[in-house]
Motif scaffolding. Structure first.
Motif, PDB file in Angstrom:
ATOM      1  N   LEU A  97       4.509  -3.605  11.916  1.00  0.00           N
ATOM      2  CA  LEU A  97       3.907  -2.326  12.275  1.00  0.00           C
ATOM      3  C   LEU A  97       3.058  -1.808  11.122  1.00  0.00           C
ATOM      4  CD1 LEU A  97       6.048  -2.578  14.511  1.00  0.00           C
ATOM      5  CD2 LEU A  97       6.520  -0.134  14.227  1.00  0.00           C
ATOM      6  N   ASP A  98       1.775  -1.592  11.403  1.00  0.00           N
ATOM      7  CA  ASP A  98       0.835  -1.037  10.425  1.00  0.00           C
ATOM      8  C   ASP A  98       0.702   0.458  10.723  1.00  0.00           C
ATOM      9  OD1 ASP A  98       0.609  -3.808  10.205  1.00  0.00           O
ATOM     10  OD2 ASP A  98      -1.519  -3.740   9.719  1.00  0.00           O
ATOM     11  N   VAL A  99       1.325   1.276   9.903  1.00  0.00           N
ATOM     12  CA  VAL A  99       1.426   2.713  10.157  1.00  0.00           C
ATOM     13  C   VAL A  99       0.398   3.457   9.310  1.00  0.00           C
ATOM     14  CG1 VAL A  99       2.963   4.718  10.134  1.00  0.00           C
ATOM     15  CG2 VAL A  99       3.904   2.421  10.574  1.00  0.00           C
ATOM     16  N   VAL A 100      -0.426   4.286   9.962  1.00  0.00           N
ATOM     17  CA  VAL A 100      -1.434   5.043   9.219  1.00  0.00           C
ATOM     18  C   VAL A 100      -0.787   6.262   8.566  1.00  0.00           C
ATOM     19  CG1 VAL A 100      -3.685   6.157   9.282  1.00  0.00           C
ATOM     20  CG2 VAL A 100      -3.170   4.303  10.887  1.00  0.00           C
ATOM     21  N   LEU A 101      -0.967   6.357   7.268  1.00  0.00           N
ATOM     22  CA  LEU A 101      -0.526   7.513   6.501  1.00  0.00           C
ATOM     23  C   LEU A 101      -1.228   8.776   7.013  1.00  0.00           C
ATOM     24  CD1 LEU A 101       0.986   8.125   3.653  1.00  0.00           C
ATOM     25  CD2 LEU A 101      -1.320   8.057   2.711  1.00  0.00           C
ATOM     26  N   ASN A 102      -0.555   9.922   6.915  1.00  0.00           N
ATOM     27  CA  ASN A 102      -1.211  11.184   7.256  1.00  0.00           C
ATOM     28  C   ASN A 102      -2.196  11.530   6.134  1.00  0.00           C
ATOM     29  OD1 ASN A 102      -1.921  13.958   7.663  1.00  0.00           O
ATOM     30  ND2 ASN A 102      -0.183  14.105   9.066  1.00  0.00           N
TER      31      ASN A 102
END
Length: 233
Positions: A97-102
């Motif tokens: 899972l490639d999660v985009v930082l806020n």
């Protein structure tokens, strides 16, 4: 130092997360992309969350992993939505899972909040499947060098396995300078993924020599074909 001559085919192929993420790409494109991934035996495909189940079915029985993106491409979803999206993709078969930082919150100085959000997503998914791999996308085009270092440190503290340069949808993507900075800002066991504008073999080799261990690209076949041609394979 890595060079074209020192790389084996398998070493190069397993650097790639083949991206099938453009908004206009269809379910037919997912089929084509997964067939490409199987043909070249890459590390993974990275598909939109809605396509994870399809990709998982297409790649069943192969050693090509299924990856996806969370809160893509801006990272603006609330934590609860990121958790729900991540859990659904794990249920559908995603293992990376490639999660985009806020991004906006990081730039607001809310470092602890960004770290806690990532940890919450990771912990929720690991309760379902402890083997899920997490890559945190920073979108370096929008960040200062100090913010990139902050993002590296909070990602490590949150339990991530990779730090990643970009989504491929900002004004610029992976740069050698940023890869070197990220590599220097995380422990040895944390990997660095380059993404955004990766189109040539020499570019991949340069990124590897600056610390990248994985590359996200939609030009996977062209790059590997270039390698085969130059090596006479």
């Amino acid at each position: 130092m890595v060079s074209v001559d020192s790389l084996t085919y398998e070493q190069l192929a397993k650097v790639f997360d083949h991206a099938i993420l453009k908004p206009e790409q269809t379910t037919k494109d997912v089929i084509i992309g997964c067939e490409l991934a199987k043909k070249y035996n890459v590390k993974s495909v990275c598909v939109k969350p809605c396509d994870v189940k399809q990709a998982s079915d297409l790649l069943q029985g192969t050693d090509v992993l299924v990856g996806t993106v969370i809160s893509f491409p801006h990272g603006n979803s609330p934590t609860s939505a990121k958790v729900a999206e991540a859990l659904q993709t794990v249920e559908d078969g995603a293992i990376e899972l490639d999660v985009v930082l806020n991004i906006g919150h990081l730039k607001s100085g809310l470092v602890d909040e960004c770290q806690q959000e990532i940890k919450t997503v990771i912990d929720a998914c690991h309760a379902k499947n402890p083997k899920v791999i997490f890559k945190i996308i920073f979108e370096n085009a929008y960040l200062t060098k100090d913010e990139i270092v902050q993002a590296c440190k909070l990602s490590v503290a949150a339990g991530a396995h990779f730090v990643k340069t970009s989504t491929g949808f900002a004004s610029s993507g992976a740069t050698l300078e940023d890869i070197a900075l990220m590599r220097a800002s995380v422990p040895d066991h944390i990997e660095v993924k380059a993404s955004g504008g990766i189109k040539t073999l020499d570019q991949v080799v340069d990124l590897m020599n600056h610390g990248a261990t994985r590359c996200g690209s939609s030009s996977t076949d062209k790059i590997i074909d270039e390698f085969k041609q130059r090596r006479g394979l």
